[in-house]
Motif scaffolding. Sequence first.
Motif, PDB file in Angstrom:
ATOM      1  N   ALA A  57       1.024  -1.075   0.041  1.00  0.00           N
ATOM      2  CA  ALA A  57      -0.300   0.105  -0.062  1.00  0.00           C
ATOM      3  C   ALA A  57       0.912   1.294  -0.047  1.00  0.00           C
ATOM      4  O   ALA A  57       2.214   1.050   0.403  1.00  0.00           O
ATOM      5  CB  ALA A  57      -0.940   0.243   1.225  1.00  0.00           C
ATOM      6  N   GLU A  58       0.331   2.272  -0.369  1.00  0.00           N
ATOM      7  CA  GLU A  58       0.820   3.716  -0.017  1.00  0.00           C
ATOM      8  C   GLU A  58      -0.018   4.681   0.833  1.00  0.00           C
ATOM      9  O   GLU A  58      -1.254   4.792   0.516  1.00  0.00           O
ATOM     10  CB  GLU A  58       1.343   4.203  -1.650  1.00  0.00           C
ATOM     11  N   VAL A  59       0.778   5.457   1.384  1.00  0.00           N
ATOM     12  CA  VAL A  59       0.023   6.547   2.357  1.00  0.00           C
ATOM     13  C   VAL A  59       0.894   7.534   2.039  1.00  0.00           C
ATOM     14  O   VAL A  59       2.136   7.499   2.783  1.00  0.00           O
ATOM     15  CB  VAL A  59      -0.514   5.939   3.602  1.00  0.00           C
ATOM     16  N   LEU A  60       0.310   8.759   1.987  1.00  0.00           N
ATOM     17  CA  LEU A  60       1.096  10.159   2.296  1.00  0.00           C
ATOM     18  C   LEU A  60       0.931  10.716   3.632  1.00  0.00           C
ATOM     19  O   LEU A  60       0.023  10.862   4.150  1.00  0.00           O
ATOM     20  CB  LEU A  60       0.464  11.090   1.163  1.00  0.00           C
ATOM     21  N   VAL A  61       2.134  10.857   4.198  1.00  0.00           N
ATOM     22  CA  VAL A  61       2.372  11.339   5.615  1.00  0.00           C
ATOM     23  C   VAL A  61       2.460  12.628   5.450  1.00  0.00           C
ATOM     24  O   VAL A  61       3.530  13.231   4.949  1.00  0.00           O
ATOM     25  CB  VAL A  61       3.341  10.784   6.773  1.00  0.00           C
ATOM     26  N   ASN A  62       1.970  13.457   6.353  1.00  0.00           N
ATOM     27  CA  ASN A  62       2.206  15.000   6.225  1.00  0.00           C
ATOM     28  C   ASN A  62       3.296  15.405   7.173  1.00  0.00           C
ATOM     29  O   ASN A  62       3.055  16.146   8.095  1.00  0.00           O
ATOM     30  CB  ASN A  62       0.795  15.947   6.548  1.00  0.00           C
ATOM     31  N   MET A  63       4.426  15.031   7.024  1.00  0.00           N
ATOM     32  CA  MET A  63       5.654  15.321   7.760  1.00  0.00           C
ATOM     33  C   MET A  63       6.795  15.018   6.935  1.00  0.00           C
ATOM     34  O   MET A  63       6.738  14.144   6.137  1.00  0.00           O
ATOM     35  CB  MET A  63       5.641  14.452   8.997  1.00  0.00           C
ATOM     36  N   PRO A  64       8.020  15.638   7.269  1.00  0.00           N
ATOM     37  CA  PRO A  64       9.238  15.295   6.230  1.00  0.00           C
ATOM     38  C   PRO A  64       9.843  13.756   6.782  1.00  0.00           C
ATOM     39  O   PRO A  64       9.623  13.518   7.724  1.00  0.00           O
ATOM     40  CB  PRO A  64      10.033  16.414   6.634  1.00  0.00           C
ATOM     41  N   ARG A  65      10.452  13.245   5.767  1.00  0.00           N
ATOM     42  CA  ARG A  65      10.796  12.043   5.793  1.00  0.00           C
ATOM     43  C   ARG A  65      11.840  11.814   7.153  1.00  0.00           C
ATOM     44  O   ARG A  65      11.807  10.960   7.820  1.00  0.00           O
ATOM     45  CB  ARG A  65      11.662  11.603   4.536  1.00  0.00           C
ATOM     46  N   ASP A  66      12.800  12.841   7.388  1.00  0.00           N
ATOM     47  CA  ASP A  66      13.643  12.666   8.581  1.00  0.00           C
ATOM     48  C   ASP A  66      12.728  12.426   9.944  1.00  0.00           C
ATOM     49  O   ASP A  66      13.053  11.694  10.879  1.00  0.00           O
ATOM     50  CB  ASP A  66      14.773  13.829   8.792  1.00  0.00           C
ATOM     51  N   LYS A  67      11.802  13.255  10.059  1.00  0.00           N
ATOM     52  CA  LYS A  67      10.879  13.065  11.193  1.00  0.00           C
ATOM     53  C   LYS A  67      10.071  11.914  11.163  1.00  0.00           C
ATOM     54  O   LYS A  67       9.754  11.296  12.273  1.00  0.00           O
ATOM     55  CB  LYS A  67       9.986  14.195  11.463  1.00  0.00           C
ATOM     56  N   VAL A  68       9.576  11.597   9.920  1.00  0.00           N
ATOM     57  CA  VAL A  68       8.863  10.021  10.018  1.00  0.00           C
ATOM     58  C   VAL A  68      10.037   9.109  10.522  1.00  0.00           C
ATOM     59  O   VAL A  68       9.764   8.167  11.204  1.00  0.00           O
ATOM     60  CB  VAL A  68       8.308   9.848   8.685  1.00  0.00           C
ATOM     61  N   TRP A  69      11.240   8.848   9.892  1.00  0.00           N
ATOM     62  CA  TRP A  69      12.193   8.053  10.254  1.00  0.00           C
ATOM     63  C   TRP A  69      12.753   8.387  11.891  1.00  0.00           C
ATOM     64  O   TRP A  69      12.826   6.997  12.512  1.00  0.00           O
ATOM     65  CB  TRP A  69      13.385   8.442   9.459  1.00  0.00           C
ATOM     66  N   GLN A  70      12.671   9.247  12.303  1.00  0.00           N
ATOM     67  CA  GLN A  70      12.873   9.167  13.869  1.00  0.00           C
ATOM     68  C   GLN A  70      11.726   8.511  14.616  1.00  0.00           C
ATOM     69  O   GLN A  70      12.139   7.801  15.565  1.00  0.00           O
ATOM     70  CB  GLN A  70      12.924  10.628  14.526  1.00  0.00           C
ATOM     71  N   ARG A  71      10.743   8.238  14.268  1.00  0.00           N
ATOM     72  CA  ARG A  71       9.661   7.648  15.009  1.00  0.00           C
ATOM     73  C   ARG A  71       9.328   6.093  14.319  1.00  0.00           C
ATOM     74  O   ARG A  71       9.365   5.098  15.213  1.00  0.00           O
ATOM     75  CB  ARG A  71       8.297   8.344  14.586  1.00  0.00           C
TER      76      ARG A  71
END
Length: 166
Positions: free
Chosen positions: A9-23
């Motif tokens: 699946a694909e989902v767009l997250v309204n955050m920059p990739r570095d912030k998503v990666w930290q979580r």
Amino acid sequence: MENESIAEAEVLVNMPRDKVWQRLRDLTIAHYYVPGLKDCRMTTEQKEGVGASRKVYTTSGMVMDETVVEWNEGSGFIIRLHNGDGPPPPIFPQARFHYRIEDAPNGQTLFRPAMTYTIKFGILGRLLDKLLLNMIIRSTMKKVGLGLKQFYETGKPSNPAYRPTA
């Protein structure tokens, strides 16, 4: 792998990739956003990278081991689902969960959850997969993606099965 299926699946997250990666790199919080998980506990001293392992507990009472087999710093990882030294339960000789993130326009991140797996029962199993199972797993991948999106964007657990302990 021969006869390996993929459900993604694909989902767009309204955050920059570095912030998503930290979580995303925090392997202890999957039960906050993965539907059907009620708990997740690390079983190794290692908390991230290849070899980090955890047990996940489902609402149906199943307990499964998950071990990181590939780690791509900043862009994702692959977890092998298993039961101790054996394969994952119940009908999969092999299953892996892929967590992948990519840059998207406007400072967003594309999250691409996927499961690759093989199924038992030969041609009958492949037919079941083609007619029903893959569709169910794709739907689950979408729910994982949407749960992650909601949790990451709001900071509040999105999984209804998650019950914080006092």
